[in-house]
Design an enzyme around this catalytic site. Structure first.
Site, short mmCIF file in Angstrom:
data_model
loop_
_atom_site.label_atom_id
_atom_site.label_comp_id
_atom_site.label_asym_id
_atom_site.label_seq_id
_atom_site.Cartn_x
_atom_site.Cartn_y
_atom_site.Cartn_z
N ARG A 85 0.83 -1.22 0.00
CA ARG A 85 0.00 0.00 0.00
C ARG A 85 0.85 1.25 0.00
O ARG A 85 0.37 2.34 0.30
CB ARG A 85 -0.91 0.01 1.22
CG ARG A 85 -0.17 -0.10 2.55
CD ARG A 85 -1.11 0.04 3.69
NE ARG A 85 -0.42 -0.21 4.95
CZ ARG A 85 -0.97 0.02 6.13
NH1 ARG A 85 -2.18 0.50 6.20
NH2 ARG A 85 -0.30 -0.23 7.23
N GLY A 118 -4.66 -1.81 -0.29
CA GLY A 118 -3.66 -0.80 -0.60
C GLY A 118 -3.90 0.55 0.05
O GLY A 118 -3.23 1.52 -0.28
N ARG A 175 15.08 -3.44 3.56
CA ARG A 175 14.83 -4.22 4.77
C ARG A 175 15.64 -5.52 4.77
O ARG A 175 16.10 -5.96 3.72
CB ARG A 175 13.33 -4.55 4.85
CG ARG A 175 12.43 -3.31 4.70
CD ARG A 175 11.15 -3.67 3.95
NE ARG A 175 10.36 -2.48 3.62
CZ ARG A 175 9.49 -1.90 4.44
NH1 ARG A 175 9.29 -2.41 5.63
NH2 ARG A 175 8.82 -0.84 4.08
N ASP A 243 10.82 -8.12 7.89
CA ASP A 243 10.53 -7.12 6.84
C ASP A 243 10.29 -5.74 7.44
O ASP A 243 10.05 -4.79 6.69
CB ASP A 243 9.33 -7.55 6.00
CG ASP A 243 8.08 -7.79 6.83
OD1 ASP A 243 8.10 -8.70 7.66
OD2 ASP A 243 7.08 -7.05 6.65
N ASN A 244 10.35 -5.61 8.76
CA ASN A 244 10.12 -4.32 9.41
C ASN A 244 11.37 -3.72 10.03
O ASN A 244 11.30 -2.72 10.75
CB ASN A 244 9.03 -4.44 10.49
CG ASN A 244 7.66 -4.67 9.89
OD1 ASN A 244 7.43 -4.38 8.72
ND2 ASN A 244 6.75 -5.21 10.67
#
Length: 480
Positions: A85, A118, A175, A243-244
């Site tokens: 998004r 999104g 990341r 992924d963060n």
């Protein structure tokens, strides 16, 4: 703006180029003019901030793109993820010549949206806007945001909510999960991608004996320092998936975060975290686990005959995480308590204070302020176990006698904020904003801009205390 497009020079497998999809009836939310100035926005850019922050205006010098990456979520392999998004709509130079990403959140569906729409809702956009602002002011490396817009368009979550967009900034959106995706789906890109990461973000290591090991060491160090600073200000990220976390050690992807109020190290601030994986007290160990997962994705960079040695070298790099974290956290904790970090008993005494806060369920931020102001009676009156407090206070005062207390007090004042972004503060701003009133967002933005400075003319009673114990905590989830 002074553009420096970099990410679009990579292999096109790593992203999908597309234009944002604006929401209907975009309206101004809040604008961070100081950050826009730092990013060298022109007067025309600033005049058009609503159009830029709502996806109506993009730039000829950069085609917006969604990044693809993968990741481990709550410790489990989640496969391909990506910007579902959000779009990178520009890479520009700030006043210091550093390249900064402009990332538009809530810009519509992408090929990586999976089952999502999104979009972002006003609630989550305000929380991220204020959290990034708060952490930056607290001296914690973090993404920031130029501004956010709301709209007249509804977005369905548990209920129908107002759609919104946020233009966030970061020194890096690469990341750990980027490396996971490449190894799983496009391993031929790993060498070039890693080289570009070093060139862009750690150029000082290009001439190192082993640039990849130097790169790994630097990422480990920055991540350890970031998490140490989280712990010191009482920040719980809430969803530390691979992924963060990014490769520059700056806070990214605010979702169900929270700032510690009553000191409960095992506090689960994300009600979607059923196992308590991402509690405040687990953040250092999760950071270590995420780094271990990331380092495994660097192993293919070694030549076959050197692979076993390279694996050992990477493991040696990771061994530095714990001492780096403990050094920065321990020194920072002594600064917060006003004790000399080099004294043999300072750290034990500081942990004794934390045990009091935990046992008595005292407010983390304000208890340090009481200690800073030498309001020992106030602290003691809040304790049931007076012997525990008296033993701490005796040791505390004995240690301080050995040093110049004026200097300790000065350091203490720079280490203890008066204000953090408590969940109920953000919630009040959200509720007013959903009715079209952004005055509370503006007040909190000003208050949190100088958290170490007492601001009696701006603060309210609710800014410096947790909710009463008989009032339920505000529940925050990954839904946004």
């Amino acid at each position: 703006m002074h553009f420096n497009p970099r990410y679009s020079s990579l292999n096109s497998k790593l992203y999908h180029q597309q234009q944002p999809s604006p929401l209907r009836g975009a309206k101004a939310g809040h604008f961070n003019e100081a950050l826009a100035n730092e990013l060298q926005w022109s007067d025309e850019d600033k005049a058009n901030w609503v159009e830029i922050c709502s996806g109506q205006k993009t730039f000829a010098k950069f085609t917006p793109l969604a990044m693809v990456y993968a990741g481990h979520q709550f410790g489990q392999w989640a496969g391909q993820l990506g910007d579902g998004r959000g779009l990178l709509i520009g890479q520009i130079l700030n006043q210091h010549g550093q390249t900064i990403d402009l990332h538009l959140k809530g810009a519509g569906s992408t090929p990586y949206s999976r089952m999502g729409d999104g979009r972002a809702v006003l609630r989550s956009v305000i929380r991220e806007y204020l959290a990034g602002h708060a952490l930056n002011a607290l001296g914690v490396a973090s993404s920031h945001a130029v501004g956010f817009t709301t709209s007249t368009q509804g977005v369905q979550r548990e209920t129908l909510e107002l759609g919104a967009m946020l233009l966030r900034t970061s020194d890096c959106h690469i990341r750990f999960g980027h490396f996971e995706w490449i190894n799983q789906y496009a391993p031929e890109l790993l060498t070039e991608f890693t080289q570009k990461c070093i060139e862009w973000h750690y150029p000082e290591y290009l001439e190192a004996e082993n640039p990849v090991l130097a790169f790994a060491e630097a990422v480990i160090e920055r991540t350890a320092i970031m998490i140490a600073k989280w712990q010191l200000v009482g920040f719980a990220h809430g969803v530390m998936n691979t992924d963060n976390l990014n490769i520059t050690g700056s806070t990214l992807d605010f979702g169900p975060y929270g700032f510690m109020e009553r000191f409960r190290p095992n506090w689960i601030n994300n009600h979607s975290d059923y196992q308590g994986r991402y509690t405040y007290q687990n953040q250092p160990s999760i950071g270590h686990w995420n780094l271990w997962t990331w380092l495994n994705n660097l192993i293919p960079l070694a030549k076959p005959e050197h692979k076993e040695q390279f694996k050992q070298d990477l493991a040696t790099c990771l061994e530095q995480f714990e001492p780096i974290f403990l050094h920065h956290y321990g020194q920072g904790l002594c600064e917060k308590t006003g004790l000399p970090h080099f004294h043999k008993d300072s750290l034990d005494c500081s942990f004794a204070f934390l045990r009091i806060l935990q046992t008595e369920q005292l407010d983390y931020t304000q208890s340090f302020i009481h200690l800073q102001n030498k309001e020992y009676k106030t602290l003691r009156d809040d304790c049931l176990d007076l012997r525990q407090f008296d033993a701490f206070l005796h040791q505390y005062q004995e240690i301080r006698k050995t040093q110049d207390t004026d200097e300790l007090d000065r350091v203490m004042q720079s280490a203890n904020p008066h204000y953090i972004l408590r969940n109920h503060m953000a919630q009040k701003a959200i509720e007013l904003a959903e009715r079209g009133d952004f005055s509370e967002v503006e007040r909190l933005f000003k208050l949190l801009n100088q958290p170490y400075l007492k601001q009696p003319d701006l603060e309210t009673e609710q800014d410096t205390a947790p909710l009463p114990s008989d009032v339920p905590e505000i529940s925050v989830s990954c839904s946004s």
